[in-house]
Design a protein around this motif. Structure first.
Motif, PDB file in Angstrom:
ATOM      1  N   PRO A   1       0.394  -1.433   0.260  1.00  0.00           N
ATOM      2  CA  PRO A   1      -0.413  -0.008  -0.148  1.00  0.00           C
ATOM      3  C   PRO A   1       0.691   1.416   0.217  1.00  0.00           C
ATOM      4  O   PRO A   1       1.809   1.567   0.988  1.00  0.00           O
ATOM      5  N   VAL A   2       0.828   2.354  -0.678  1.00  0.00           N
ATOM      6  CA  VAL A   2       1.193   3.427  -0.859  1.00  0.00           C
ATOM      7  C   VAL A   2       0.360   4.602  -0.627  1.00  0.00           C
ATOM      8  O   VAL A   2      -1.356   4.377  -1.315  1.00  0.00           O
ATOM      9  N   ALA A   3       0.024   4.904   0.480  1.00  0.00           N
ATOM     10  CA  ALA A   3      -0.889   6.794   1.212  1.00  0.00           C
ATOM     11  C   ALA A   3      -0.399   8.049   0.246  1.00  0.00           C
ATOM     12  O   ALA A   3       0.496   8.101   0.515  1.00  0.00           O
ATOM     13  N   PHE A   4      -1.496   8.251  -0.323  1.00  0.00           N
ATOM     14  CA  PHE A   4      -0.939   9.719  -0.959  1.00  0.00           C
ATOM     15  C   PHE A   4      -2.021  10.686   0.095  1.00  0.00           C
ATOM     16  O   PHE A   4      -3.544  10.502  -0.053  1.00  0.00           O
ATOM     17  N   VAL A   5      -2.222  11.917   0.374  1.00  0.00           N
ATOM     18  CA  VAL A   5      -2.506  12.865   1.178  1.00  0.00           C
ATOM     19  C   VAL A   5      -2.062  13.965   0.832  1.00  0.00           C
ATOM     20  O   VAL A   5      -1.452  14.429   0.490  1.00  0.00           O
ATOM     21  N   VAL A   6      -3.835  14.895   1.773  1.00  0.00           N
ATOM     22  CA  VAL A   6      -3.711  15.982   1.542  1.00  0.00           C
ATOM     23  C   VAL A   6      -3.946  17.022   3.031  1.00  0.00           C
ATOM     24  O   VAL A   6      -4.593  16.263   2.973  1.00  0.00           O
ATOM     25  N   ALA A   7      -2.673  17.352   3.090  1.00  0.00           N
ATOM     26  CA  ALA A   7      -2.344  17.946   4.192  1.00  0.00           C
ATOM     27  C   ALA A   7      -3.324  18.821   4.308  1.00  0.00           C
ATOM     28  O   ALA A   7      -3.616  20.183   3.637  1.00  0.00           O
ATOM     29  N   MET A   8      -4.644  19.960   5.232  1.00  0.00           N
ATOM     30  CA  MET A   8      -4.769  20.346   6.328  1.00  0.00           C
ATOM     31  C   MET A   8      -3.483  22.200   5.826  1.00  0.00           C
ATOM     32  O   MET A   8      -2.510  22.132   6.148  1.00  0.00           O
ATOM     33  N   GLU A   9      -4.109  22.881   5.183  1.00  0.00           N
ATOM     34  CA  GLU A   9      -3.224  23.955   4.614  1.00  0.00           C
ATOM     35  C   GLU A   9      -2.162  24.714   5.538  1.00  0.00           C
ATOM     36  O   GLU A   9      -1.022  25.232   5.582  1.00  0.00           O
ATOM     37  N   ASP A  10      -2.809  24.802   7.229  1.00  0.00           N
ATOM     38  CA  ASP A  10      -1.708  25.642   7.987  1.00  0.00           C
ATOM     39  C   ASP A  10      -0.786  24.538   8.393  1.00  0.00           C
ATOM     40  O   ASP A  10       0.584  24.581   9.423  1.00  0.00           O
ATOM     41  N   VAL A  11      -0.320  22.907   7.826  1.00  0.00           N
ATOM     42  CA  VAL A  11       0.512  22.028   8.911  1.00  0.00           C
ATOM     43  C   VAL A  11       1.630  22.390   7.945  1.00  0.00           C
ATOM     44  O   VAL A  11       2.073  22.804   6.889  1.00  0.00           O
ATOM     45  N   GLU A  12       3.150  22.341   8.855  1.00  0.00           N
ATOM     46  CA  GLU A  12       4.113  23.121   8.527  1.00  0.00           C
ATOM     47  C   GLU A  12       5.106  21.801   8.420  1.00  0.00           C
ATOM     48  O   GLU A  12       5.564  21.871   8.228  1.00  0.00           O
ATOM     49  N   ASP A  13       5.270  21.063   9.126  1.00  0.00           N
ATOM     50  CA  ASP A  13       5.372  19.787   9.612  1.00  0.00           C
ATOM     51  C   ASP A  13       5.525  18.751   8.845  1.00  0.00           C
ATOM     52  O   ASP A  13       4.750  17.853   9.910  1.00  0.00           O
TER      53      ASP A  13
ATOM     54  N   ASP B   1       4.071   1.980   2.776  1.00  0.00           N
ATOM     55  CA  ASP B   1       5.386   1.895   2.658  1.00  0.00           C
ATOM     56  C   ASP B   1       5.823   3.451   2.759  1.00  0.00           C
ATOM     57  O   ASP B   1       6.644   3.431   2.834  1.00  0.00           O
ATOM     58  N   VAL B   2       5.002   3.784   1.621  1.00  0.00           N
ATOM     59  CA  VAL B   2       5.149   4.968   0.869  1.00  0.00           C
ATOM     60  C   VAL B   2       3.870   6.448   1.745  1.00  0.00           C
ATOM     61  O   VAL B   2       3.048   5.742   1.348  1.00  0.00           O
ATOM     62  N   ILE B   3       3.939   7.291   2.527  1.00  0.00           N
ATOM     63  CA  ILE B   3       2.921   7.634   2.500  1.00  0.00           C
ATOM     64  C   ILE B   3       3.699   9.990   1.685  1.00  0.00           C
ATOM     65  O   ILE B   3       4.651  10.096   1.656  1.00  0.00           O
ATOM     66  N   GLU B   4       2.603   9.621   0.581  1.00  0.00           N
ATOM     67  CA  GLU B   4       3.235  11.075  -0.233  1.00  0.00           C
ATOM     68  C   GLU B   4       2.454  12.365  -0.207  1.00  0.00           C
ATOM     69  O   GLU B   4       1.402  11.974  -0.372  1.00  0.00           O
ATOM     70  N   PHE B   5       2.697  13.038   0.174  1.00  0.00           N
ATOM     71  CA  PHE B   5       1.855  14.473   0.741  1.00  0.00           C
ATOM     72  C   PHE B   5       1.597  14.846  -1.310  1.00  0.00           C
ATOM     73  O   PHE B   5       2.297  15.486  -1.785  1.00  0.00           O
ATOM     74  N   ILE B   6       0.151  14.904  -1.508  1.00  0.00           N
ATOM     75  CA  ILE B   6       0.295  15.810  -2.991  1.00  0.00           C
ATOM     76  C   ILE B   6      -0.589  16.876  -2.239  1.00  0.00           C
ATOM     77  O   ILE B   6      -1.501  16.949  -1.231  1.00  0.00           O
ATOM     78  N   ASP B   7      -0.998  18.376  -3.571  1.00  0.00           N
ATOM     79  CA  ASP B   7      -2.080  18.894  -3.375  1.00  0.00           C
ATOM     80  C   ASP B   7      -4.218  18.921  -3.479  1.00  0.00           C
ATOM     81  O   ASP B   7      -4.918  19.418  -2.593  1.00  0.00           O
ATOM     82  N   GLU B   8      -3.840  17.619  -3.888  1.00  0.00           N
ATOM     83  CA  GLU B   8      -5.496  17.556  -3.919  1.00  0.00           C
ATOM     84  C   GLU B   8      -5.250  15.951  -4.386  1.00  0.00           C
ATOM     85  O   GLU B   8      -4.697  15.794  -5.594  1.00  0.00           O
ATOM     86  N   ILE B   9      -6.488  15.195  -3.919  1.00  0.00           N
ATOM     87  CA  ILE B   9      -6.838  13.653  -4.805  1.00  0.00           C
ATOM     88  C   ILE B   9      -7.655  14.300  -5.726  1.00  0.00           C
ATOM     89  O   ILE B   9      -8.755  14.402  -5.653  1.00  0.00           O
ATOM     90  N   PRO B  10      -7.214  13.323  -7.293  1.00  0.00           N
ATOM     91  CA  PRO B  10      -8.136  12.949  -8.210  1.00  0.00           C
ATOM     92  C   PRO B  10      -9.926  12.431  -7.918  1.00  0.00           C
ATOM     93  O   PRO B  10      -9.457  11.719  -6.913  1.00  0.00           O
TER      94      PRO B  10
END
Length: 551
Positions: free
Chosen positions: A474-486, A509-518
Motif C-alpha cells: 500500500p502507498v498512501a497519498f495524503v492532502v494535509a490541512m493548509e496550516d500544516v508545516e511539519d 510503505d510510502v506516504i506521499e503528500f500531494i495538493d489534491e486527490i483526483p
C-alpha cells in the motif's frame, strides 16, 4: 383479481398536487432563485408530458437531460416517465468520449440541456454519436448562441402544452429512467429503472430514522444526474416536503445560504461536500440550526467528520450505501432500539457503518466459491443483494449481466464486506482496490479512514503498488490541512496511527503528500487517475527499498 393499480410515479405527483398544492419547490438557477408551488409544478409537468405526446414520443423513446439540480430538471423527472417515455440522466462530468457513448448507446431522441453546460455538450457533440437526437432543448426562456441544432428554449418548448393533460396508463414494469455506471473499467454500462423500481425505492427511503416527511425541507445536493439524485427528487414529491434544489455546481457558500434561508432539515451528498461545508461554517457565521440529518454516501465517511459535525454544528451525519445497479440506496446506518443512549464514540461507530439493509431487500456475503459466510463481524466476502429495486440486467450488455447477476437473481456488487451480529454492514473495499500483500488482504478503505481521522489530514487515498516479493504494497497519498508545516512529523504520526489500529504490515510503505486527490465524475476519489498521475518509477523504487521489518 386482488390488488390495485400499478406502482407508478404518477401517484406520487397526484398526491403532491392535491394534498400539498401550496408546498414550494425552490431552485437556484443561473438566473437566480426561482420558486413555485406543487400546484404550479404539476401544471408544468403535464405541459411537458403533453408536448412529448404530441411529438409522438412514448414507450421505448429516451429523453435525455444534461443538467444540474434545478426546477426544469425536476419537471423532467416526472413529466417524461409519467408520459410513457424514459428519462436518461447523463452525467455532465464525464469525458467527451463517454458522453458520446452514452447518447449513442441509449439512442436519445431529445436532449434537454442546462445553459451553463452548453459549452460542455457542444464540445462532446459528434454527428455520428448524436445521430438519434432530433431536438435540443435549452433550459430557460432564451437560446444562447450555439452550434447545436435543431434547438429551442424550454419555455417555448412547453408553451403550448396542456396543463390539464391526463397521463396515459403506464405499466409498472415499463422503464422510467436510465443511468450509466461510472465506467472505471471500460465504457459505462446502462442500468434501467422501471416505475416499480422507482416506486419501491421511494417508499423505502421515506421510512426509518431518516425518512422524509411532509414537514421536512429536503435539499438533494447529490447531483440529479448521479443515480437519479439517490431517489431524493421522487421522495420529496411523494412526501409533500418542501424541495430545495442547489443549482449549478454549488459551492459551500451556496449550500450554507440555502440551508439558512430555506430552513433545510435534511440533505444528502458525498463526504467531500460535507467536509467543504464544515470548513466554510468554521470560517463564517452560518445558521444551520434547522438542519437535522445529512446522508453521506458514494464513498466511506470518516468518523472524524461525523464527530466534528455533532460537536460543532449539532448535525448528525449518517452513512449510507448503494450503487447505480440498486437505484441506488440499499443501506442506511440507523440506530437500533436500545442504542439511543450510546456514548459519543459508540454512536459514531454505528453511524459510520454502511448501514442496515433497507426493508424489502435481501443480502448475503459469500466466499470465492460462492458459499455464504456468517454474520460475525469478522468474515469477509463479496456482498450480494436482490430485491424489487436491484437490477437483474444491464442495458445492451448481456456479457456484463452474465458476469454480475446470478441465475437466481442475486447481484454481485463487487464490494468486499463484513456483516456484524446486529446486521450492520461494513464495506471493506472494492474487489479491485484490495491490496494483496504476501498472500494477505489489506483494506485500502480502512487504512484511508484511519489516516483521515487525523486532524491535520484533509484527504487520503491508498493504492496498491506492485512489489517483487510481496505482490503488492500500500502507498498512501495524503492532502494535509493548509496550516500544516511539519510534514515529516505528520508522516510519522500517520504511520503510528495506522499501526495502533491494524497489523504493522498494513502500514503504507510510502506516504506521499500531494495538493489534491483526483476525483471522478461523482465526487469519489479516482484511484485510477491517482495511480496514473502519481505512481512513478520513484515511488515504485521507494516501495521496493522499504525494509521487510517495516512490514
Amino acid at each position: 383479481m386482488p390488488g390495485g393499480t400499478d406502482m407508478t410515479l404518477r401517484s406520487f405527483l397526484w398526491r403532491a398536487e392535491n394534498v400539498f398544492p401550496e408546498r414550494e419547490i425552490v431552485s437556484r438557477t443561473h438566473e437566480g432563485i426561482h420558486r413555485y408551488t406543487y400546484a404550479e409544478y404539476g401544471e408544468r409537468v403535464r405541459k411537458l408530458a403533453s408536448v412529448l405526446d404530441e411529438r409522438g414520443y412514448g414507450e421505448g423513446d429516451r429523453i435525455a437531460t444534461f443538467a444540474w439540480n434545478n426546477h426544469w430538471h425536476h419537471e423532467a423527472y416526472f413529466g417524461v416517465p409519467c408520459q410513457g417515455a424514459q428519462l436518461h440522466m447523463i452525467n455532465i462530468l464525464l469525458p467527451d468520449s463517454h458522453i458520446q457513448h452514452l447518447v449513442s448507446d441509449a439512442e436519445d431522441k431529445v436532449v434537454v440541456v442546462d445553459p451553463v453546460m452548453l459549452d460542455k455538450l457542444e464540445g462532446a457533440y459528434d454527428e455520428e454519436a448524436f445521430e438519434s437526437v432530433e431536438q435540443f432543448v435549452v433550459m430557460g426562456d432564451t437560446v444562447p448562441e450555439t452550434s447545436l441544432e435543431p434547438v429551442t428554449d424550454y419555455e417555448s418548448f412547453i408553451a403550448d402544452g396542456d396543463p390539464d393533460y391526463e397521463f396515459p396508463d403506464v405499466d409498472e414494469e415499463q422503464p422510467a429512467g436510465m443511468c450509466y455506471t461510472s465506467g472505471t473499467t471500460g465504457k459505462p454500462k446502462g442500468v434501467e429503472y422501471t416505475h416499480k423500481m422507482y416506486w419501491a425505492h421511494t417508499m423505502s427511503i421515506m421510512t426509518g430514522e431518516l425518512g422524509i416527511t411532509n414537514t421536512d425541507v429536503e435539499m438533494p445536493v447529490v447531483p440529479m444526474f448521479h443515480v437519479s439524485g439517490w431517489g431524493r427528487p421522487f421522495a420529496t414529491v411523494a412526501a409533500g416536503a418542501k424541495t430545495v434544489l442547489p443549482g449549478p455546481n454549488p459551492e459551500p457558500a451556496d449550500i450554507a445560504a440555502l440551508c439558512e434561508n430555506e430552513g433545510v432539515t435534511k440533505s444528502a451528498a458525498v463526504p467531500t461536500v460535507w467536509r467543504g461545508l464544515l470548513q466554510y461554517a468554521r470560517e463564517n457565521d452560518v445558521d444551520l440550526s434547522e438542519l437535522e440529518y445529512v446522508l453521506s454516501g458514494g464513498s466511506s465517511t470518516p468518523k472524524g467528520l461525523m464527530r466534528d459535525y455533532r460537536a460543532e454544528l449539532d448535525v448528525e451525519i449518517v452513512a449510507g450505501y448503494g450503487m447505480t445497479e440498486t437505484t441506488p440506496v440499499t443501506h442506511v446506518a440507523e440506530l437500533k432500539p436500545g442504542m439511543e443512549d450510546l456514548d459519543e464514540e459508540s454512536r459514531v461507530d454505528v453511524r459510520a457503518h454502511a448501514g442496515l439493509i433497507s426493508p424489502g431487500l435481501e443480502m448475503k456475503i459469500v466466499d470465492d466459491e460462492g458459499e455464504e459466510l456468517p454474520w460475525d463481524g469478522e468474515a469477509l466476502g463479496e456482498l450480494l443483494m436482490r430485491g424489487p429495486w436491484v437490477t437483474t440486467e444491464y442495458f445492451n450488455a448481456p456479457e456484463k449481466t452474465e458476469a454480475r447477476v446470478t441465475e437466481d437473481g442475486w447481484l454481485r456488487t463487487g464490494d468486499i464486506a463484513r456483516i456484524d451480529e446486529d446486521g450492520y454492514v461494513d464495506i471493506v473495499d472494492r474487489v479491485d482496490d484490495l491490496v494483496k500483500s504476501g498472500g494477505e488482504w489489506i483494506s485500502s478503505v480502512e487504512v484511508e479512514n484511519r489516516i483521515m481521522g487525523h486532524e491535520d489530514v484533509a484527504e487520503a487515498a491508498v493504492v496498491p503498488v506492485e512489489h517483487p516479493t510481496w505482490d503488492e504494497r500500500p502507498v498512501a497519498f495524503v492532502v494535509a490541512m493548509e496550516d500544516v508545516e511539519d510534514l515529516e512529523g505528520l508522516e510519522e504520526a500517520l504511520r503510528q496511527r495506522v499501526a495502533e489500529e491494524y497489523p504493522k504490515w498494513w502500514t503504507p510503505d510510502v506516504i506521499e503528500f500531494i495538493d489534491e486527490i483526483p476525483k471522478g465524475s461523482t465526487g469519489k476519489f479516482s484511484k485510477k487517475d491517482l495511480a496514473e498521475q502519481y505512481v512513478d518509477d520513484e515511488i515504485r523504487g521507494e516501495v521496493e527499498e522499504a525494509a521487510p521489518g517495516d512490514r
